[in-house]
Write a protein that holds these residues in place. Structure first.
Motif, mmCIF file in Angstrom:
data_model
loop_
_atom_site.group_PDB
_atom_site.id
_atom_site.type_symbol
_atom_site.label_atom_id
_atom_site.label_comp_id
_atom_site.label_asym_id
_atom_site.label_seq_id
_atom_site.Cartn_x
_atom_site.Cartn_y
_atom_site.Cartn_z
ATOM 1 N N ARG A 113 0.837 4.098 -2.642
ATOM 2 C CA ARG A 113 0.715 5.548 -2.411
ATOM 3 C C ARG A 113 1.585 6.491 -2.824
ATOM 4 O O ARG A 113 1.282 7.488 -3.476
ATOM 5 C CB ARG A 113 0.579 5.715 -0.644
ATOM 6 C CG ARG A 113 0.653 7.148 -0.170
ATOM 7 C CD ARG A 113 1.221 7.321 1.107
ATOM 8 N NE ARG A 113 2.596 6.726 1.423
ATOM 9 C CZ ARG A 113 3.175 6.390 2.511
ATOM 10 N NH1 ARG A 113 2.570 6.294 3.654
ATOM 11 N NH2 ARG A 113 4.353 6.042 2.298
ATOM 12 N N ASP A 114 2.799 5.889 -2.860
ATOM 13 C CA ASP A 114 3.870 6.783 -3.485
ATOM 14 C C ASP A 114 4.051 6.855 -4.918
ATOM 15 O O ASP A 114 4.677 7.783 -5.271
ATOM 16 C CB ASP A 114 5.230 6.253 -2.709
ATOM 17 C CG ASP A 114 5.246 6.342 -1.182
ATOM 18 O OD1 ASP A 114 4.535 7.057 -0.727
ATOM 19 O OD2 ASP A 114 6.243 5.527 -0.398
ATOM 20 N N SER B 129 -1.508 4.462 -8.867
ATOM 21 C CA SER B 129 -2.171 3.101 -8.835
ATOM 22 C C SER B 129 -1.441 2.203 -9.888
ATOM 23 O O SER B 129 -1.603 0.985 -10.017
ATOM 24 C CB SER B 129 -3.776 3.380 -9.329
ATOM 25 O OG SER B 129 -3.684 4.044 -10.611
ATOM 26 N N TYR C 228 0.739 -1.161 -0.074
ATOM 27 C CA TYR C 228 -0.080 0.015 -0.209
ATOM 28 C C TYR C 228 0.820 1.411 -0.200
ATOM 29 O O TYR C 228 0.472 2.410 -0.737
ATOM 30 C CB TYR C 228 -0.967 -0.095 1.299
ATOM 31 C CG TYR C 228 -2.179 -0.869 1.183
ATOM 32 C CD1 TYR C 228 -2.302 -1.664 0.010
ATOM 33 C CD2 TYR C 228 -3.095 -1.028 2.067
ATOM 34 C CE1 TYR C 228 -3.463 -2.707 -0.291
ATOM 35 C CE2 TYR C 228 -4.217 -1.997 2.126
ATOM 36 C CZ TYR C 228 -4.403 -2.709 1.023
ATOM 37 O OH TYR C 228 -5.385 -3.405 0.914
ATOM 38 N N LYS C 229 2.083 1.140 0.642
ATOM 39 C CA LYS C 229 2.824 2.243 0.644
ATOM 40 C C LYS C 229 3.341 2.511 -0.695
ATOM 41 O O LYS C 229 3.673 3.799 -1.085
ATOM 42 C CB LYS C 229 3.842 2.199 1.797
ATOM 43 C CG LYS C 229 3.614 2.330 3.079
ATOM 44 C CD LYS C 229 4.534 1.958 4.107
ATOM 45 C CE LYS C 229 6.079 2.769 4.036
ATOM 46 N NZ LYS C 229 6.908 2.096 5.142
ATOM 47 N N ARG D 130 -4.589 7.116 7.440
ATOM 48 C CA ARG D 130 -4.194 7.803 6.544
ATOM 49 C C ARG D 130 -3.754 7.077 5.183
ATOM 50 O O ARG D 130 -4.104 7.262 4.059
ATOM 51 C CB ARG D 130 -2.972 8.715 6.937
ATOM 52 C CG ARG D 130 -2.482 9.684 5.808
ATOM 53 C CD ARG D 130 -1.724 10.733 6.484
ATOM 54 N NE ARG D 130 -2.409 11.538 7.522
ATOM 55 C CZ ARG D 130 -1.912 12.035 8.514
ATOM 56 N NH1 ARG D 130 -0.748 11.707 8.900
ATOM 57 N NH2 ARG D 130 -2.766 12.761 9.441
ATOM 58 N N LEU D 131 -3.106 5.940 5.674
ATOM 59 C CA LEU D 131 -2.420 4.914 4.210
ATOM 60 C C LEU D 131 -3.448 4.245 3.647
ATOM 61 O O LEU D 131 -3.800 4.370 2.384
ATOM 62 C CB LEU D 131 -1.578 4.115 5.002
ATOM 63 C CG LEU D 131 -0.940 3.012 3.831
ATOM 64 C CD1 LEU D 131 -0.153 3.585 2.811
ATOM 65 C CD2 LEU D 131 0.012 2.011 4.771
ATOM 66 N N ASN E 63 -6.791 4.970 3.615
ATOM 67 C CA ASN E 63 -7.537 6.022 2.749
ATOM 68 C C ASN E 63 -6.910 6.501 1.160
ATOM 69 O O ASN E 63 -7.712 6.874 0.389
ATOM 70 C CB ASN E 63 -7.646 7.505 3.319
ATOM 71 C CG ASN E 63 -8.752 7.459 4.418
ATOM 72 O OD1 ASN E 63 -9.716 6.763 4.287
ATOM 73 N ND2 ASN E 63 -8.630 8.193 5.495
ATOM 74 N N THR E 64 -5.614 6.196 1.046
ATOM 75 C CA THR E 64 -5.139 6.312 -0.424
ATOM 76 C C THR E 64 -5.524 5.136 -1.092
ATOM 77 O O THR E 64 -5.542 5.280 -2.328
ATOM 78 C CB THR E 64 -3.535 6.330 -0.118
ATOM 79 O OG1 THR E 64 -3.115 5.176 0.112
ATOM 80 C CG2 THR E 64 -3.032 7.568 0.561
ATOM 81 N N ILE E 65 -5.923 3.974 -0.553
ATOM 82 C CA ILE E 65 -6.373 2.833 -1.472
ATOM 83 C C ILE E 65 -8.017 2.791 -1.400
ATOM 84 O O ILE E 65 -8.333 2.662 -2.408
ATOM 85 C CB ILE E 65 -5.917 1.520 -0.476
ATOM 86 C CG1 ILE E 65 -4.440 1.614 -0.314
ATOM 87 C CG2 ILE E 65 -6.487 0.328 -1.517
ATOM 88 C CD1 ILE E 65 -3.437 1.594 -1.732
#
Length: 187
Positions: free
Chosen positions: A35-36, A39, A31-32, A131-132, A134-136
């Protein structure tokens, strides 16, 4: 969620926790990367995610899932919210509830483990985790699904009445009042 709940289950063991923690690490590290890098980073991670899903499945095979799953059922069944999303809607609310009543034992180990992956301190591990996540999948409040305040008590009663098979695996004993408080915090 499967891996976290099974690691915290009073029915877990060192063997099952190996699978839990390895699944958590693979998932959150993936997931990180998403995020970075956006997609488009997902495709190369699919083998890791499949392996992590398998490990999480092994991890909960005996220790089971717990309050997160139990509390997700009314939302999923009443409002047709997919399983993963309904679990995510409950996840950090349940974890914060656990921490309100018990901060030592396996949850302390879990929090240190998560904080290490998330590069934060244990005091705000669930904020950073959310927070992490939520990016997914952006998290919604219960009212955004159409849940009314009146339904919160109905949901809590339904969980107590119908989900004891899951609640028995919770890190702490969950009763009607604790369940209702979590629902209210997520409303």
């Amino acid at each position: 969620v499967h891996a976290v709940e099974s690691a915290l289950s009073p029915d877990s063991s060192a063997t099952f926790r190996v699978f839990s923690y390895n699944a958590i690490k693979l998932i959150l590290e993936g997931y990180k990367k998403i995020r970075d890098n956006g997609s488009e980073a997902r495709s190369p991670l699919m083998k890791d995610f499949l392996l992590a899903a398998t490990w999480a499945g092994i991890a909960f095979s005996v220790p089971g899932c717990a309050a997160v799953h139990a509390m997700s059922y009314p939302l999923g069944s009443e409002f047709h919210v997919p399983h993963g999303e309904s679990n995510y809607a409950m996840f950090t609310g349940v974890m914060k509830c656990y921490m309100k009543y018990k901060t030592d034992g396996e949850i302390a180990t879990m929090n240190k483990f998560l904080a290490n992956i998330l590069d934060c301190n244990t005091d705000n591990v669930y904020i950073e985790l959310e927070r992490l996540l939520n990016t997914i999948l952006p998290k919604k409040s219960l009212h955004e699904y159409g849940v009314t305040e009146e339904q919160l008590s109905e949901f809590a009663a339904s969980v107590v009445e119908n989900q004891q098979r899951l609640l028995k695996h919770s890190f702490i004993q969950m009763d009607y009042n604790k369940i209702l408080a979590v629902y209210k915090s997520l409303y």
